[in-house]
Scaffold this motif. Structure first.
Motif, PDB file in Angstrom:
ATOM      1  N   ASP A   1       2.738  11.412   9.593  1.00  0.00           N
ATOM      2  CA  ASP A   1       1.513  12.894   8.365  1.00  0.00           C
ATOM      3  C   ASP A   1       2.299  12.513   6.949  1.00  0.00           C
TER       4      ASP A   1
ATOM      5  N   ALA B   1       2.863   1.199  12.383  1.00  0.00           N
ATOM      6  CA  ALA B   1       2.023   1.115  12.942  1.00  0.00           C
ATOM      7  C   ALA B   1       1.466   3.157  13.317  1.00  0.00           C
ATOM      8  N   LEU B   2       2.365   3.738  12.908  1.00  0.00           N
ATOM      9  CA  LEU B   2       1.053   4.900  12.354  1.00  0.00           C
ATOM     10  C   LEU B   2       1.406   4.924  10.694  1.00  0.00           C
TER      11      LEU B   2
ATOM     12  N   HIS C   1       0.396   2.852   9.680  1.00  0.00           N
ATOM     13  CA  HIS C   1      -1.701   1.805   9.195  1.00  0.00           C
ATOM     14  C   HIS C   1      -2.429   3.772  10.457  1.00  0.00           C
ATOM     15  N   ASP C   2      -2.522   3.758  11.552  1.00  0.00           N
ATOM     16  CA  ASP C   2      -3.467   4.039  12.197  1.00  0.00           C
ATOM     17  C   ASP C   2      -3.892   5.166  11.726  1.00  0.00           C
ATOM     18  N   LYS C   3      -3.074   6.537  11.003  1.00  0.00           N
ATOM     19  CA  LYS C   3      -3.314   7.160  10.277  1.00  0.00           C
ATOM     20  C   LYS C   3      -4.134   6.802   8.641  1.00  0.00           C
TER      21      LYS C   3
ATOM     22  N   GLN D   1      -5.399   3.715   8.192  1.00  0.00           N
ATOM     23  CA  GLN D   1      -6.770   2.597   9.023  1.00  0.00           C
ATOM     24  C   GLN D   1      -7.107   2.286   7.633  1.00  0.00           C
TER      25      GLN D   1
ATOM     26  N   TYR E   1       1.743  -3.356   5.060  1.00  0.00           N
ATOM     27  CA  TYR E   1       2.879  -1.941   4.940  1.00  0.00           C
ATOM     28  C   TYR E   1       3.817  -2.823   4.555  1.00  0.00           C
TER      29      TYR E   1
ATOM     30  N   PHE F   1      -2.189  -6.410   8.134  1.00  0.00           N
ATOM     31  CA  PHE F   1      -3.217  -5.465   9.407  1.00  0.00           C
ATOM     32  C   PHE F   1      -4.903  -6.659   8.321  1.00  0.00           C
TER      33      PHE F   1
END
Length: 281
Positions: free
Chosen positions: A86, A149-150, A152-154, A156, A161, A176
């Motif tokens: 985060d 992965a985290l 990119h998920d956050k 978006q 990366y 991505f």
């Protein structure tokens, strides 16, 4: 149970309150009733005890019962927990290069500027996180791949990366929405760069591999050389030059000291010979 009549001056209590009879030994002094303006005949001695008990209902618990403070939905929300991902994602949202505050010795302010300049040379949006240690046993993320992965998920956001340790050994990258040879570009660094390349040279080599259009060829060549026993020579750092100068100074000092001792010994041997050669009168 007995009903005791309460006289005037005792507050808004009912005229008849059921009170359990108390033993005579527990009856308080009668001055309490006299101070309230009630005669001894109108109010029995045990009345003050009943009044005190009714006027002191005991401590209340604000955390339970219908009067307890609760959130609008009737539940108590759990405190928000900010994870490592985060925090890094929040920084990358404003700056595509995140450098941990725990790596000041490995990454100087000058190094940070050179790293940012290299990332700006990427042909697609690139997000880089330079962290202290991405593979520690107690790290909940456990691997750079999980961290990427985290992130990119956050965020978006499409692009490349990259997660790199502060010592520059091991560059992990994922993409991505783009199509670049990031795998060979990152793996080539393992075979072409020495152990002391550092984070600046590592990210510069990664970007150069991408921009060269020969990332796969470079990887194949470096991998083939490593199989034949070839290893890249370590870089000479500024501190290595300082160490060499210090060693040279120490050796020079030892040589001068040795010459001084030899000269003193030579002089001490010559003086007795001159004394013996003189005639005493």
């Amino acid at each position: 149970m007995t009903a005791v009549a309460l006289g005037a001056g005792f507050g808004p209590f009912a005229s008849a309150v059921p009170v359990q009879a108390l033993p005579r030994a527990a009856v308080p002094v009668r001055e309490f009733a006299q101070a309230a303006g009630v005669g001894q005949t109108a109010v029995p001695p045990r009345v003050p005890t009943a009044v005190v008990a009714l006027a002191s209902p005991g401590p209340t618990d604000r955390t339970r019962g219908p009067g307890a403070r609760r959130s609008p939905d009737g539940t108590t929300p759990a405190p928000a927990v900010v994870t490592k991902a985060d925090y890094i994602a929040g920084q990358l949202a404003h700056d595509p290069v995140f450098i941990s505050d725990h790596v000041p010795r490995d990454v100087s302010p000058e190094d940070a500027e050179r790293i940012r300049a290299a990332v700006r040379g990427m042909p697609v949006p690139t997000y880089l996180a330079v962290v202290a240690d991405t593979q520690a046993e107690d790290d909940p993320l456990k691997s750079p791949t999980a961290l990427i992965a985290l992130l990119h998920d956050k965020l978006q956001r499409p692009g490349v990366y990259v997660v790199m340790p502060s010592n520059g050994i091991g560059v992990d990258a994922q993409q991505f929405g783009t199509n670049l040879p990031i795998g060979p570009a990152a793996d080539e660094i393992i075979y072409s760069q020495p152990y002391n390349a550092g984070p600046v040279r590592a990210i510069q080599r990664f970007v150069d591999n991408i921009r060269s259009g020969r990332a796969q060829q470079r990887y194949d060549e470096a991998h083939a050389r490593s199989k034949s026993g070839w290893e890249p020579k370590p870089y000479r750092e500024a501190r290595d030059t300082i160490d060499d100068a210090q060693q040279a100074g120490a050796i020079s000092g030892l040589v001068v000291a040795a010459l001084g001792v030899a000269f003193v010994a030579w002089r001490s041997r010559r003086r007795p010979a001159r004394t013996r050669g003189k005639r005493v009168r």
